[in-house]
Write a protein that holds these residues in place. Structure first.
Motif, PDB file in Angstrom:
ATOM      1  N   VAL A  49       4.894   2.318  -2.130  1.00  0.00           N
ATOM      2  CA  VAL A  49       5.226   1.757  -0.734  1.00  0.00           C
ATOM      3  C   VAL A  49       6.509   0.801  -1.067  1.00  0.00           C
ATOM      4  O   VAL A  49       7.360   1.185  -1.116  1.00  0.00           O
ATOM      5  CB  VAL A  49       4.135   1.166   0.028  1.00  0.00           C
ATOM      6  N   ARG A  50       6.101   0.111  -2.117  1.00  0.00           N
ATOM      7  CA  ARG A  50       6.653  -1.194  -3.043  1.00  0.00           C
ATOM      8  C   ARG A  50       8.349  -0.184  -3.605  1.00  0.00           C
ATOM      9  O   ARG A  50       9.128  -0.896  -3.684  1.00  0.00           O
ATOM     10  CB  ARG A  50       6.366  -1.946  -3.794  1.00  0.00           C
TER      11      ARG A  50
ATOM     12  N   ILE B 263      -5.736   2.989  -3.588  1.00  0.00           N
ATOM     13  CA  ILE B 263      -4.817   1.880  -3.082  1.00  0.00           C
ATOM     14  C   ILE B 263      -3.929   0.815  -3.451  1.00  0.00           C
ATOM     15  O   ILE B 263      -2.831   0.810  -3.299  1.00  0.00           O
ATOM     16  CB  ILE B 263      -6.100   0.689  -2.587  1.00  0.00           C
ATOM     17  N   VAL B 264      -3.920   0.411  -5.076  1.00  0.00           N
ATOM     18  CA  VAL B 264      -3.484   0.098  -5.754  1.00  0.00           C
ATOM     19  C   VAL B 264      -2.030   1.363  -5.985  1.00  0.00           C
ATOM     20  O   VAL B 264      -0.882   0.785  -5.785  1.00  0.00           O
ATOM     21  CB  VAL B 264      -4.161  -0.316  -7.056  1.00  0.00           C
TER      22      VAL B 264
ATOM     23  N   ALA C 244      -1.245   3.228  -3.732  1.00  0.00           N
ATOM     24  CA  ALA C 244       0.269   3.534  -2.984  1.00  0.00           C
ATOM     25  C   ALA C 244       0.888   2.616  -2.351  1.00  0.00           C
ATOM     26  O   ALA C 244       1.443   2.805  -1.981  1.00  0.00           O
ATOM     27  CB  ALA C 244      -1.248   3.620  -1.275  1.00  0.00           C
ATOM     28  N   GLY C 245       0.173   1.216  -3.387  1.00  0.00           N
ATOM     29  CA  GLY C 245       0.760   0.026  -2.633  1.00  0.00           C
ATOM     30  C   GLY C 245       2.245   0.166  -4.079  1.00  0.00           C
ATOM     31  O   GLY C 245       3.220  -0.249  -3.039  1.00  0.00           O
ATOM     32  N   PHE C 246       1.526   0.661  -5.039  1.00  0.00           N
ATOM     33  CA  PHE C 246       2.885   0.675  -5.612  1.00  0.00           C
ATOM     34  C   PHE C 246       3.923   1.863  -5.644  1.00  0.00           C
ATOM     35  O   PHE C 246       5.301   1.433  -5.104  1.00  0.00           O
ATOM     36  CB  PHE C 246       2.667   1.201  -6.993  1.00  0.00           C
TER      37      PHE C 246
END
Length: 56
Positions: A19-20, A12-13, A15-17
């Motif tokens: 997307v950012r 999840i982390v 994927a967050g990076f």
């Protein structure tokens, strides 16, 4: 069970990076001078004058 939770948190982390990074890369900027603190070209364009470098 604990290992799976840790793996999901890491995914999840990550994927967050991702997307950012994509949003930063492809996000719209209102002006190519965004982030410029006050160069001569930006000031010239703001005044409505044509830049002296021959650019349009």
């Amino acid at each position: 069970m604990l290992q799976e939770i840790i793996v999901y948190i890491i995914l999840i982390v990550a994927a967050g990076f991702a997307v950012r990074a994509l949003v930063k890369r492809f996000g719209r900027k209102s002006s190519p001078c965004d982030g410029c603190s006050g160069c001569d070209l930006k000031n010239t364009v703001r005044k409505g004058q044509k830049p002296s470098c021959g650019c349009s």
